[in-house]
Design a protein around this motif. Structure first.
Motif, PDB file in Angstrom:
ATOM      1  N   SER A  58       0.813  -1.217   0.000  1.00 41.89           N
ATOM      2  CA  SER A  58       0.000   0.000   0.000  1.00 41.89           C
ATOM      3  C   SER A  58       0.845   1.266   0.000  1.00 41.89           C
ATOM      4  O   SER A  58       1.805   1.396   0.775  1.00 41.89           O
ATOM      5  N   ALA A  59       0.453   2.221  -0.845  1.00 44.89           N
ATOM      6  CA  ALA A  59       1.139   3.522  -0.871  1.00 44.89           C
ATOM      7  C   ALA A  59       0.866   4.328   0.395  1.00 44.89           C
ATOM      8  O   ALA A  59       1.546   5.326   0.631  1.00 44.89           O
ATOM      9  N   ASN A  60      -0.120   3.916   1.205  1.00 45.94           N
ATOM     10  CA  ASN A  60      -0.352   4.585   2.485  1.00 45.94           C
ATOM     11  C   ASN A  60       0.870   4.489   3.396  1.00 45.94           C
ATOM     12  O   ASN A  60       1.041   5.318   4.294  1.00 45.94           O
ATOM     13  N   TYR A  61       1.705   3.465   3.173  1.00 44.33           N
ATOM     14  CA  TYR A  61       2.899   3.253   4.002  1.00 44.33           C
ATOM     15  C   TYR A  61       4.179   3.473   3.204  1.00 44.33           C
ATOM     16  O   TYR A  61       5.261   3.142   3.678  1.00 44.33           O
ATOM     17  N   ARG A  62       4.034   4.022   1.984  1.00 39.20           N
ATOM     18  CA  ARG A  62       5.199   4.296   1.139  1.00 39.20           C
ATOM     19  C   ARG A  62       5.142   5.763   0.695  1.00 39.20           C
ATOM     20  O   ARG A  62       4.674   6.069  -0.406  1.00 39.20           O
ATOM     21  N   PRO A  63       5.594   6.696   1.521  1.00 40.11           N
ATOM     22  CA  PRO A  63       5.411   8.129   1.217  1.00 40.11           C
ATOM     23  C   PRO A  63       6.090   8.579  -0.077  1.00 40.11           C
ATOM     24  O   PRO A  63       5.542   9.408  -0.806  1.00 40.11           O
ATOM     25  N   VAL A  64       7.268   8.044  -0.372  1.00 34.51           N
ATOM     26  CA  VAL A  64       7.965   8.451  -1.593  1.00 34.51           C
ATOM     27  C   VAL A  64       7.223   7.921  -2.817  1.00 34.51           C
ATOM     28  O   VAL A  64       6.986   8.651  -3.794  1.00 34.51           O
ATOM     29  N   TYR A  65       6.862   6.649  -2.761  1.00 33.97           N
ATOM     30  CA  TYR A  65       6.098   6.060  -3.872  1.00 33.97           C
ATOM     31  C   TYR A  65       4.791   6.814  -4.086  1.00 33.97           C
ATOM     32  O   TYR A  65       4.383   7.055  -5.226  1.00 33.97           O
TER      33      TYR A  65
END
Length: 429
Positions: A340-347
């Motif tokens: 999840s992008a919720n936990y991948r700030p750069v992504y």
């Protein structure tokens, strides 16, 4: 993935029991969309769009079958048969507008469905096959939509077919042969209409078959969810029915409301006025464009203007098809273990840049091929490929994701101010 806590179908009615023993269709439905199919408890409304895509396909098939009964796939009669449908067939105007705008609604739903998959990492293991079949469905949709756009045999239909099929001739050795095979001749005509009409009628049923495989592949690992954390136990799931049938029902109601507003109040807003002019091979429209859902790919096609080793025309064709085929390799380009992008700030930041990039490509694809739009298309096309081939692999190796919750239940309770069973036990100690 098996769910030992899932309810199993046990018919009580003698007729249903007899049928289930001989043709287990009720059991199949129960396990696929009923209480026998556990679903993560934290799915948001972005998970409605799979059902909405199925509803849109159903609308297209039903309206398309009825329209085919009144359509004439001849060079002299195709345009007039569409006018006959609009003016003389009972509710023909409604069927035609529902079918034309249904295609747009179908693509809107599918694009949101794809971007949801990109944001929440639904293409990652163990759901690679779900993603790959989804890309196959998208390719079949594009082929079906292009052939359907030719059938009204207006100016934009004729010249769109002329331009798009003309790009196949850029392929060395076999290009001209492929173009002649597609058109049944050297220019769009009655043979092309017959070919496109036959395939346009057939392909939706092929799409429906691949959707069945898509759903089958989904039911093996189960649905992804906004946290990207796998189901840990019964506390992380709820039965599909009634929880998500109700949620999907609400989403379907909103979809049909927007669809009705489009059909009844703005039926021509997403089309091109030139397509109400009969096809004329001696009169070229000032600005030839495909339907709006092809605009980003059309911008990539037009972004190549100079020969470099290969002709610019061939580079454009390769880039256009490559921009879609690239999605097949996404599960292996992104090696991050976090979905999840919720936990991948750069992504997440680069994901939104990609969304803006594709919107700009769409704007350029629908605009005249002036130097400004061509240069903008070249910049955005370069970023599109760099995003998948360079940025995502680099991010997946260098990014430090935020800590993941231990379970879906923990994430849900934390969001709503509750405590998990583990936290409650720890506090009691």
């Amino acid at each position: 993935m098996s769910f030992p806590w899932a309810k199993h179908y046990a018919p009580k009615n003698p007729l249903m029991k007899w049928m289930d023993e001989r043709l287990p269709l009720p059991r199949l439905v129960y396990n696929a969309v009923g209480a026998g199919y556990p679903v993560p408890r934290n799915l948001n409304y972005f998970w409605n769009f799979g059902v909405l895509a199925g509803a849109a396909l159903g609308i297209q098939i039903i309206t398309g079958i009825v329209l085919a009964m009144h359509y004439g796939a001849t060079g002299a009669g195709a345009f007039d048969s569409v006018e006959h449908i609009m003016r003389d067939v009972n509710a023909g105007w409604f069927l035609r507008y529902a079918h034309a705008n249904g295609a747009s609604m179908f693509f809107i739903v599918v694009y949101i469905h794809i971007f949801r998959g990109l944001f929440y990492g639904s293409y990652k293991a163990p759901r690679e096959m779900v993603w790959l079949l989804g890309v196959v469905i998208f390719l079949l949709m594009m082929a079906t939509a292009f052939m359907g756009y030719v059938l009204p045999w207006g100016q934009m239909s004729f010249w769109g077919a002329q331009v798009i099929t003309g790009f196949f001739s850029a392929i060395p050795l076999v290009g001209d042969t492929i173009r002649v095979w597609l058109l049944g001749g050297y220019a769009p005509g009655e043979a092309a209409l017959n070919r496109f009409f036959s395939l346009h009628y057939l392909l939706p049923f092929v799409i429906a078959a691949v959707i069945i495989l898509h759903i089958w592949a989904l039911h093996i690992p189960g649905s992804n969810n906004p946290t990207g954390v796998e189901v840990k136990g019964e506390q992380d799931t709820v039965p599909f029915h009634p929880y998500y049938t109700a949620k999907d029902g609400f989403g379907l109601g909103v979809f049909l409301l927007i669809f009705a507003l489009l059909v009844f109040f703005a039926p021509n807003s997403l089309g091109h006025p030139d397509n109400y002019i009969p096809a004329n091979s001696l009169s070229t429209p000032a600005h030839i464009v495909p339907e709006w859902y092809f605009w980003p790919f059309y911008a990539i096609l037009r972004a190549f203007t100079s020969d470099f080793i290969l002709p610019a025309k061939l580079w454009g064709v390769l880039a256009m098809f490559g921009s879609i085929l690239l999605l097949f390799f996404l599960p292996w380009l992104d090696s991050s273990p976090v979905r999840s992008a919720n936990y991948r700030p750069v992504y997440r930041t680069f994901f939104w840049i990609l969304v803006v990039d594709i919107l700009i490509l769409g704007w350029c694809g629908g605009s005249p091929a002036t130097p400004t739009y061509v240069i903008l298309s070249q910049i955005c096309a370069a970023y599109y490929f760099a995003h998948f081939l360079i940025i995502i692999p680099m991010i997946s190796r260098a990014e430090r994701p935020r800590p993941l919750p231990n379970s879906i239940t923990e994430a849900v309770l934390a969001k709503h101010g509750g405590t998990s069973p583990a936290q409650t036990a720890l506090a009691a100690e």
